[in-house]
Design a protein around this motif. Sequence first.
Motif: not given
Length: 253
Positions: A232-245
Amino acid sequence: MSASESSRARGVDRVIGILKQLHIARRPMTMRELIEATGAPRSSIYELVTMLTEAGWLETSVDGSVFFGREMHYYGSDYAVHNDLISRAHQAILALVRTHDETAQLCMLEGNKYTVVLSENSSRPFNISSDIGVKVPIPWTASGRLLLAHMRAEEIRSLIPDEDFILDNGRRVEFQDFLCDVQRAADQGYCCTEGLSHTFRLCMAAPIRDRTGLPVAALCFMTSRDTDPEKRAMMLEDLIRSAKALSQPYTRL
């Protein structure tokens, strides 16, 4: 408006009605179903279906049922290519699915409802997703909480119909609790919900912002509630990074 202009306007309204009903049904409909669903005269529906079929907008099966035609697919593809956010979000979603093997989506508000604009499922037999373009009550979603984060309480109250606070399991989301969720989502910069629209669903969402900083869309993961906490933590981190990009081109303008 002249009589001929009024007649043309009704014709356009009926064409829109036909397309909307097919989208709502998400399956071929018989002529009788279309007539009943649109409330338009039988002769008008037959005439419009014939014209739209000749134009390739609709296709008629051997049993007489009607559904979207090939031309509609072309138009949708053209829009997806032309719209910069959707085009780039599609690539981001594909990357998220490849990395985590979980269903990823691009979500937006449409009026006073939430809808999925893009969706890619995981390769696993079990996946949890919502259909593209289907309007869902905002309180049922994590994305909805993020996309309202810039609004005042009275604006949110005015926007969302009271019945939309009742989940599909019959439980009511209290307005003050919903406001707390919206504020928490704004403070955190992401939102996670469990068991709202589906008992076993975990949804996590991160906002895509325009150049003023307002959320215009959300990037989401849909998975099950028993997903491992570390994953979950890894998914959320990638999700936030992708949304910011995805937000960056808008903030630089």
